[in-house]
Design an enzyme around this catalytic site. Structure first.
Site, short mmCIF file in Angstrom:
data_model
loop_
_atom_site.label_atom_id
_atom_site.label_comp_id
_atom_site.label_asym_id
_atom_site.label_seq_id
_atom_site.Cartn_x
_atom_site.Cartn_y
_atom_site.Cartn_z
N ARG A 28 5.80 -12.67 1.10
CA ARG A 28 5.29 -12.95 2.45
C ARG A 28 4.37 -14.18 2.41
O ARG A 28 3.91 -14.57 1.34
CB ARG A 28 4.45 -11.75 2.93
CG ARG A 28 5.24 -10.47 2.99
CD ARG A 28 4.45 -9.28 2.43
NE ARG A 28 5.34 -8.12 2.27
CZ ARG A 28 5.65 -7.29 3.24
NH1 ARG A 28 5.08 -7.43 4.41
NH2 ARG A 28 6.48 -6.29 3.05
N ARG A 39 14.35 -0.21 1.56
CA ARG A 39 14.60 -1.50 2.19
C ARG A 39 15.27 -2.44 1.20
O ARG A 39 15.07 -2.33 -0.02
CB ARG A 39 13.27 -2.14 2.65
CG ARG A 39 12.47 -1.26 3.57
CD ARG A 39 11.44 -2.05 4.31
NE ARG A 39 10.33 -2.51 3.47
CZ ARG A 39 9.21 -3.03 3.97
NH1 ARG A 39 9.07 -3.16 5.29
NH2 ARG A 39 8.24 -3.41 3.17
N ASP A 75 0.66 -11.28 6.76
CA ASP A 75 1.24 -10.46 5.69
C ASP A 75 2.56 -9.83 6.14
O ASP A 75 3.24 -9.20 5.34
CB ASP A 75 0.26 -9.38 5.23
CG ASP A 75 -0.23 -8.50 6.36
OD1 ASP A 75 -0.74 -9.05 7.35
OD2 ASP A 75 -0.07 -7.27 6.27
N ASN A 76 2.90 -9.99 7.40
CA ASN A 76 4.18 -9.48 7.89
C ASN A 76 5.17 -10.60 8.19
O ASN A 76 6.10 -10.43 8.96
CB ASN A 76 3.96 -8.63 9.15
CG ASN A 76 3.24 -7.33 8.84
OD1 ASN A 76 3.22 -6.88 7.71
ND2 ASN A 76 2.63 -6.74 9.85
N GLY A 81 0.81 -1.22 0.00
CA GLY A 81 0.00 0.00 0.00
C GLY A 81 0.84 1.26 0.00
O GLY A 81 0.35 2.36 -0.27
N ARG A 82 2.09 1.09 0.35
CA ARG A 82 2.97 2.27 0.35
C ARG A 82 4.42 1.89 0.05
O ARG A 82 5.32 2.67 0.30
CB ARG A 82 2.89 2.98 1.69
CG ARG A 82 3.12 2.08 2.90
CD ARG A 82 3.16 2.90 4.14
NE ARG A 82 3.15 2.06 5.32
CZ ARG A 82 3.42 2.52 6.53
NH1 ARG A 82 3.71 3.78 6.70
NH2 ARG A 82 3.39 1.71 7.56
N ASP A 96 8.94 -5.77 8.19
CA ASP A 96 7.90 -4.79 8.54
C ASP A 96 8.02 -4.33 9.99
O ASP A 96 7.24 -4.71 10.87
CB ASP A 96 6.49 -5.35 8.25
CG ASP A 96 6.14 -5.22 6.79
OD1 ASP A 96 7.05 -4.93 5.98
OD2 ASP A 96 4.97 -5.41 6.42
P1 AMP Z 1 1.28 -3.09 8.30
O1 AMP Z 1 0.49 -3.58 9.45
O2 AMP Z 1 2.02 -1.79 8.55
O3 AMP Z 1 2.21 -4.13 7.79
O4 AMP Z 1 0.27 -2.73 7.12
C1 AMP Z 1 -0.79 -3.54 6.71
C2 AMP Z 1 -1.26 -3.15 5.32
O5 AMP Z 1 -1.64 -1.79 5.27
C3 AMP Z 1 -0.22 -3.32 4.23
O6 AMP Z 1 -0.88 -3.77 3.09
C4 AMP Z 1 0.32 -1.94 4.06
O7 AMP Z 1 0.85 -1.73 2.78
C5 AMP Z 1 -0.91 -1.09 4.29
N1 AMP Z 1 -0.59 0.25 4.80
C6 AMP Z 1 -0.12 0.56 6.01
N2 AMP Z 1 0.05 1.89 6.12
C7 AMP Z 1 -0.33 2.43 4.95
C8 AMP Z 1 -0.39 3.77 4.42
N3 AMP Z 1 -0.04 4.82 5.14
N4 AMP Z 1 -0.83 3.92 3.16
C9 AMP Z 1 -1.19 2.87 2.42
N5 AMP Z 1 -1.16 1.61 2.84
C10 AMP Z 1 -0.74 1.37 4.09
MG MG Z 2 3.01 -5.06 6.58
#
Ligand code: AMP
Ligand code: MG
Length: 500
Positions: free
Chosen positions: A194, A187, A267-268, A104-105, A277
């Protein structure tokens, strides 16, 4: 020059890093990702550079901190030969199926060859992707510095992890609990695949893609799975076993060093058994087995002492995702069994090494359990205890160890038993092993926080200093002893939650 030509020239501008890019993941095809460009950030500046990693990648660290380099690693200036993309995955978050997620980012640039094999480079915080859902595609300076330092601290400790090359910043505002500023962390990892990538195609019954992904991962990272006679020659069961073993070894190392990941969603979880992550992670200060580092983890699903079981739960999800390929539930379960033997064996070996025992024996488990119980009872600082014990075994008086405890009698009884087990002959070797096993420095929350506070004032020297210390955590760093001390009172009030 008219406006049109100017724009065309700017669009044609590219940065040539002199790297022979390759694109194995991109070649899997459009079912796996979306090719796109990072979204530029205004007026980016360098925050920190990992010179050692730059050298490993064959990159000039000065170039990374140059104006052009900063533009390139912020995503503003296309990199010659890179093929930016965001990948799609799904996953279980906090024990619940979350459906489609994805980068997502984060934007993958491609892979570059290194003496240690190909490494992928990925920009995190570089703008919206089709998988951003409700997010803004951005990362803030604070969390980017935490990821940068956190991954390098784990690398310094010898714990499998993705790595971090550099951080760039911009004054562009990013709204979190309060308004912060944007940053991009680059990174580095052999792959960012994953468990969730497998879950994605399995849940959608896209078994062709599932098989293609498994082939990719096996061919590149687990070629031995094709040759094994185990599991009746079933390569996918062998893959599940290998991933289980690597994950077990990684989590054993987390537990031994006192690392809490904080968001062990599927997913992590890296398919290579790498720590990935870095969000609300924390190295323990006082030893508290039930410690929850993630402020938004209200149930404590990812508490420190739950990590080994959660990793197994996550592997079970991976097993389920691979089942259409394995084709036999009994084989899948048999492949997962390895976790149950490898995790305790690895943990025993790690804890034995912390005690300076080159040949950990089953009866040593009692010694380990007894000291952990005492540490928990007195809330003793985990890292300081082990380091002081190492110094004691290496010849210093026991006072500095005893000072940490309220239950001195219990400690003395334990010390007597422990020293007896060590014996007199092996004490020098044990002390040496312990000083190589029990770090003097870990990236405690408050150390990161102090460096971040300075970075917010655009002074990045503390980040760079801390990097040098945590990359070599077993060594002495004259002038940095404050970083090996007890955390200040305010450290326990630092609140860290998911996705910032
Ligand atoms: P995380 O728990 O940080 O690993 O994120 C879980 C999901 O949310 C992953 O698919 C990330 O890419 C997405 N995500 C987290 N933060 C953001 C953000 N600020 N913008 C877009 N996607 C995000
Ligand atoms: Mg993640």
């Amino acid at each position: 020059m008219d406006r049109m030509t100017e724009t065309a020239e700017a669009a044609a501008a590219q940065m040539d890093l002199g790297l022979p890019w390759q694109h194995g993941f991109a070649a899997l095809g459009s079912a796996f990702h979306t090719e796109l460009r990072p979204t530029p950030l205004p007026a980016p500046y360098p925050v920190c550079v990992n010179r050692a990693l730059a050298a490993e990648l064959g990159l000039d660290a000065d170039l990374l901190a140059s104006r052009e380099g900063v533009e390139a690693f912020t995503g503003n200036l296309p990199i010659d030969g890179a093929r930016p993309l965001a990948s799609v995955y799904s996953g279980h978050q906090f024990g619940v199926w979350a459906g489609q997620l994805g980068d997502g980012r984060a934007i993958l640039l491609g892979e570059v060859p290194t003496p240690a094999g190909p490494q992928e480079l990925q920009l995190k915080g570089s703008g919206l992707t089709p998988y951003s859902r409700m997010g803004d595609g951005r990362a803030v300076l604070r969390s980017s510095i935490r990821e940068f330092l956190g991954s390098e601290a784990m690398w310094g400790l010898g714990i499998p992890t993705t790595r971090a090359l550099c951080v760039t910043g911009s004054d562009a505002p990013v709204r979190r609990e309060e308004v912060e500023t944007a940053a991009v962390v680059t990174r580095v990892s052999p792959t960012f695949v994953r468990f969730g990538h497998f879950e994605h195609f399995s849940a959608r019954e896209q078994y062709g893609e599932l098989a293609k992904l498994a082939d990719y991962v096996i061919d590149r990272f687990y070629p031995g799975c094709r040759a094994t006679a185990k599991f009746a020659g079933n390569a996918h069961a062998a893959l599940l076993e290998q991933v289980s073993e690597r994950t077990a070894a990684m989590v054993a190392q987390w537990q031994a060093v006192g690392f809490c990941h904080g968001v062990m969603n599927t997913d992590n979880m890296s398919i290579l058994g790498l720590t990935i992550d870095y969000g609300p992670f924390q190295f323990l200060d006082a030893f508290d087995p039930g410690h929850i580092c993630n402020h938004s983890d209200e149930q404590g699903r990812y508490a420190y002492n739950k990590q080994p079981n959660v990793a197994y739960w996550n592997l079970f999800c991976l097993g389920q995702a691979l089942l259409p390929l394995i084709g036999d539930q009994e084989l899948a379960l048999a492949a997962l069994e390895s976790y149950k033997t490898v995790f305790p064996r690895e943990l025993e070996a790690r804890m034995g090494a912390k005690l300076g025992l080159a040949d950990a024996r089953p009866e040593d488990r009692e010694l380990v359990e007894a000291i952990l119980k005492l540490l928990a009872k007195d809330r003793v600082d985990y890292t300081i205890f082990w380091r002081r014990l190492s110094r004691h075994v290496a010849g210093e008086p026991a006072d500095t160890v005893r000072d940490l405890f309220l239950q001195r009698e219990e400690l003395d009884a334990w010390l007597a038993r422990y020293l007896q087990r060590l014996g007199t002959n092996g004490r020098d070797a044990a002390g040496e092993l312990m000083l190589r096993t029990n770090p003097k420095y870990v990236l405690r929350n408050h150390l990161g926080e102090l460096a971040i506070r300075q970075a917010k004032l655009k002074d990045y020297s503390a980040v760079q200093d801390l990097l040098a210390v945590v990359q070599a955590p077993f060594e002495e760093h004259p002038g940095h002893d404050d970083k090996a001390g007890f955390p200040p009172d305010w450290a326990s009030h630092i609140e860290i939650s998911c996705s910032s």
